[in-house]
Design a protein around this motif. Structure first.
Motif, PDB file in Angstrom:
ATOM      1  N   SER A  28       0.818  -1.208   0.000  1.00 43.84           N
ATOM      2  CA  SER A  28       0.000   0.000   0.000  1.00 43.84           C
ATOM      3  C   SER A  28       0.852   1.258   0.000  1.00 43.84           C
ATOM      4  O   SER A  28       0.445   2.296  -0.522  1.00 43.84           O
ATOM      5  N   TRP A  29       2.036   1.156   0.599  1.00 39.74           N
ATOM      6  CA  TRP A  29       2.901   2.325   0.740  1.00 39.74           C
ATOM      7  C   TRP A  29       4.178   2.188  -0.088  1.00 39.74           C
ATOM      8  O   TRP A  29       5.137   2.913   0.125  1.00 39.74           O
ATOM      9  N   GLN A  30       4.163   1.263  -1.045  1.00 36.81           N
ATOM     10  CA  GLN A  30       5.241   1.103  -2.016  1.00 36.81           C
ATOM     11  C   GLN A  30       6.607   0.925  -1.340  1.00 36.81           C
ATOM     12  O   GLN A  30       7.580   1.598  -1.654  1.00 36.81           O
ATOM     13  N   ILE A  31       6.645   0.002  -0.394  1.00 33.14           N
ATOM     14  CA  ILE A  31       7.899  -0.411   0.241  1.00 33.14           C
ATOM     15  C   ILE A  31       8.132  -1.865  -0.146  1.00 33.14           C
ATOM     16  O   ILE A  31       7.351  -2.737   0.221  1.00 33.14           O
ATOM     17  N   ASN A  32       9.164  -2.131  -0.923  1.00 30.67           N
ATOM     18  CA  ASN A  32       9.418  -3.501  -1.368  1.00 30.67           C
ATOM     19  C   ASN A  32       9.916  -4.392  -0.234  1.00 30.67           C
ATOM     20  O   ASN A  32       9.526  -5.555  -0.125  1.00 30.67           O
ATOM     21  N   ASP A 130      16.454  10.840  15.471  1.00 30.42           N
ATOM     22  CA  ASP A 130      16.113   9.524  16.011  1.00 30.42           C
ATOM     23  C   ASP A 130      15.376   8.676  14.979  1.00 30.42           C
ATOM     24  O   ASP A 130      14.738   7.692  15.316  1.00 30.42           O
ATOM     25  N   LEU A 131      15.499   9.020  13.709  1.00 28.61           N
ATOM     26  CA  LEU A 131      14.788   8.306  12.654  1.00 28.61           C
ATOM     27  C   LEU A 131      15.141   6.824  12.638  1.00 28.61           C
ATOM     28  O   LEU A 131      14.262   5.972  12.514  1.00 28.61           O
ATOM     29  N   ALA A 132      16.421   6.495  12.769  1.00 32.14           N
ATOM     30  CA  ALA A 132      16.845   5.093  12.730  1.00 32.14           C
ATOM     31  C   ALA A 132      16.213   4.293  13.860  1.00 32.14           C
ATOM     32  O   ALA A 132      15.752   3.158  13.652  1.00 32.14           O
ATOM     33  N   LEU A 133      16.139   4.873  15.046  1.00 35.18           N
ATOM     34  CA  LEU A 133      15.539   4.175  16.188  1.00 35.18           C
ATOM     35  C   LEU A 133      14.037   4.010  16.002  1.00 35.18           C
ATOM     36  O   LEU A 133      13.473   2.964  16.353  1.00 35.18           O
ATOM     37  N   GLN A 134      13.383   5.017  15.447  1.00 32.98           N
ATOM     38  CA  GLN A 134      11.948   4.921  15.197  1.00 32.98           C
ATOM     39  C   GLN A 134      11.644   3.813  14.193  1.00 32.98           C
ATOM     40  O   GLN A 134      10.740   2.995  14.392  1.00 32.98           O
ATOM     41  N   CYS A 135      12.396   3.777  13.103  1.00 25.92           N
ATOM     42  CA  CYS A 135      12.181   2.747  12.082  1.00 25.92           C
ATOM     43  C   CYS A 135      12.481   1.360  12.635  1.00 25.92           C
ATOM     44  O   CYS A 135      11.778   0.387  12.321  1.00 25.92           O
ATOM     45  N   THR A 136      13.512   1.254  13.459  1.00 29.30           N
ATOM     46  CA  THR A 136      13.860  -0.034  14.072  1.00 29.30           C
ATOM     47  C   THR A 136      12.728  -0.545  14.937  1.00 29.30           C
ATOM     48  O   THR A 136      12.337  -1.717  14.859  1.00 29.30           O
ATOM     49  N   HIS A 157      -0.575  -3.672  10.929  1.00 29.93           N
ATOM     50  CA  HIS A 157       0.497  -3.655   9.931  1.00 29.93           C
ATOM     51  C   HIS A 157       0.340  -2.460   8.987  1.00 29.93           C
ATOM     52  O   HIS A 157       1.335  -1.831   8.597  1.00 29.93           O
ATOM     53  N   GLN A 158      -0.909  -2.154   8.612  1.00 29.22           N
ATOM     54  CA  GLN A 158      -1.142  -0.989   7.761  1.00 29.22           C
ATOM     55  C   GLN A 158      -0.686   0.291   8.456  1.00 29.22           C
ATOM     56  O   GLN A 158      -0.084   1.179   7.837  1.00 29.22           O
ATOM     57  N   THR A 159      -0.986   0.387   9.742  1.00 26.49           N
ATOM     58  CA  THR A 159      -0.576   1.571  10.507  1.00 26.49           C
ATOM     59  C   THR A 159       0.934   1.677  10.586  1.00 26.49           C
ATOM     60  O   THR A 159       1.512   2.754  10.390  1.00 26.49           O
ATOM     61  N   TYR A 160       1.602   0.559  10.855  1.00 24.17           N
ATOM     62  CA  TYR A 160       3.065   0.565  10.911  1.00 24.17           C
ATOM     63  C   TYR A 160       3.668   0.967   9.565  1.00 24.17           C
ATOM     64  O   TYR A 160       4.609   1.774   9.501  1.00 24.17           O
ATOM     65  N   ALA A 161       3.145   0.377   8.489  1.00 25.27           N
ATOM     66  CA  ALA A 161       3.674   0.681   7.157  1.00 25.27           C
ATOM     67  C   ALA A 161       3.471   2.153   6.812  1.00 25.27           C
ATOM     68  O   ALA A 161       4.349   2.793   6.221  1.00 25.27           O
ATOM     69  N   GLN A 162       2.321   2.694   7.203  1.00 24.03           N
ATOM     70  CA  GLN A 162       2.065   4.112   6.959  1.00 24.03           C
ATOM     71  C   GLN A 162       3.047   4.980   7.751  1.00 24.03           C
ATOM     72  O   GLN A 162       3.547   5.989   7.239  1.00 24.03           O
ATOM     73  N   GLN A 163       3.342   4.590   8.984  1.00 25.24           N
ATOM     74  CA  GLN A 163       4.310   5.341   9.783  1.00 25.24           C
ATOM     75  C   GLN A 163       5.684   5.352   9.111  1.00 25.24           C
ATOM     76  O   GLN A 163       6.354   6.390   9.061  1.00 25.24           O
ATOM     77  N   PHE A 165       6.299   4.966   5.925  1.00 25.07           N
ATOM     78  CA  PHE A 165       6.199   5.817   4.738  1.00 25.07           C
ATOM     79  C   PHE A 165       6.348   7.289   5.122  1.00 25.07           C
ATOM     80  O   PHE A 165       7.100   8.034   4.476  1.00 25.07           O
ATOM     81  N   ILE A 166       5.639   7.717   6.151  1.00 22.46           N
ATOM     82  CA  ILE A 166       5.688   9.127   6.555  1.00 22.46           C
ATOM     83  C   ILE A 166       7.089   9.521   6.989  1.00 22.46           C
ATOM     84  O   ILE A 166       7.608  10.581   6.606  1.00 22.46           O
ATOM     85  N   LEU A 167       7.737   8.680   7.776  1.00 25.81           N
ATOM     86  CA  LEU A 167       9.084   8.989   8.256  1.00 25.81           C
ATOM     87  C   LEU A 167      10.080   9.111   7.106  1.00 25.81           C
ATOM     88  O   LEU A 167      10.874  10.060   7.042  1.00 25.81           O
ATOM     89  N   LEU A 168      10.042   8.148   6.192  1.00 22.83           N
ATOM     90  CA  LEU A 168      10.984   8.160   5.068  1.00 22.83           C
ATOM     91  C   LEU A 168      10.667   9.281   4.094  1.00 22.83           C
ATOM     92  O   LEU A 168      11.572   9.965   3.596  1.00 22.83           O
TER      93      LEU A 168
END
Length: 290
Positions: A28-32, A130-136, A157-163, A165-168
């Motif tokens: 949904s958020w185009q993350i392979n 703190d982007l790396a820690l958030q993504c981790t 999972h949709q919520t996590y994937a959206q988060q 996407f927003i961070l990146l």
């Protein structure tokens, strides 16, 4: 001349992968793919990917070996952007090891404004260090729930994937300067819809709000949200409906009215199409989990 691929992963190295064929929310958020890597000892990768790569350093240090660009170390908090078709060549620091979180992204779509050349952005120049820690943390949360298949887990999972996407995406926008005016306008439209999902929203009304043609609105929605305007509207309405089902005892008809459906039957049909479960069943399941 392109060098042969090198992929060396020593016995003390541990990697966890999350791919879009297993975590469908990524699509949904185009993350392979996303990954968590604990690299210690014998670790050396040199290759060319046909997708974009983002590497964030959590701990330790990476050592750069490619001729271009001229880099030395990839330190804690740094972000390495590797566009599709670029040669990268790095190892883990022999003394400190290297802990990373990384993402493989498609070309085009959401990521069409990816840097054209390899870039290393030091932590000192980042607004959100703190982007790396958030993504981790997000990827670890997804890994903990990877074998659950109930509707609430899929929504999580949709919520996590959206988060993610927003961070990146936010970092890329910072890297590229000001956010495109079209993106701001389309985001403003759907923020307004999220505040008033009960109103009679049509594609024609959305076009009038933004002063866009139907074709332009559709194209911008696909680029920004990977869905059509009506699909985005439905997602917003279903998200509010889920919240009301979990946190209130309002009758289904009243919830239907609150999210823009004339009758409970139409609402229930749409909800089941979106969540693979009826509103009543969702409410029961949510109460049991809480």
């Amino acid at each position: 001349m392109q060098s042969a691929d090198i992929i060396q992963l020593g016995q003390r190295c541990v990697e966890h992968y999350l791919a879009d064929n297993e975590f469908t929310a990524f699509k949904s958020w185009q993350i392979n793919m996303g990954g968590l890597s604990l690299l210690d000892g014998d670790y050396h990768v040199s290759r060319i990917l046909q997708q974009h790569l983002i590497v964030l350093t959590v701990k330790g240090r990476g050592v750069w070996h490619a001729d271009e660009p001229i880099l030395e170390h990839i330190n804690v908090g740094d972000i390495l952007y590797v566009p599709a078709g670029s040669q990268f060549n790095y190892t883990a620091c022999a003394l400190h090891g290297w802990q990373t979180v990384w993402f493989i992204l498609p070309t085009g779509g959401f990521w069409q404004t990816f840097p054209e050349h390899i870039k290393l952005i030091p932590a000192s120049k980042l607004r959100y260090q703190d982007l790396a820690l958030q993504c981790t943390q997000i990827l670890q949360n997804m890994l903990q729930e990877r074998f659950s298949d109930d509707p609430l887990t899929q929504q999580m999972h949709q919520t996590y994937a959206q988060q993610l996407f927003i961070l990146l995406k936010r970092q890329l926008q910072q890297l590229n300067g000001a956010v495109d005016l079209n993106v701001k306008r389309i985001q403003s439209l759907f923020r307004k819809i999220a505040l008033h999902p009960e109103e009679k929203w049509t594609v024609e009304r959305m076009c009038q709000q933004c002063n866009y043609s139907r074709a332009h609105l559709f194209r911008l929605c696909q680029q920004t949200f990977a869905c059509s305007p009506l699909q985005k509207l439905t997602k917003i309405r279903m998200q509010k409906a889920q919240l009301l089902l979990k946190t209130t005892q309002l009758p289904i008809q009243q919830i239907a009215d609150s999210v823009g459906y004339d009758n409970a039957f139409n609402f229930s049909t749409r909800f089941k199409q979106s969540m693979n479960i009826s509103p009543s069943q969702y409410r029961i399941l949510a109460s049991e989990i809480s």
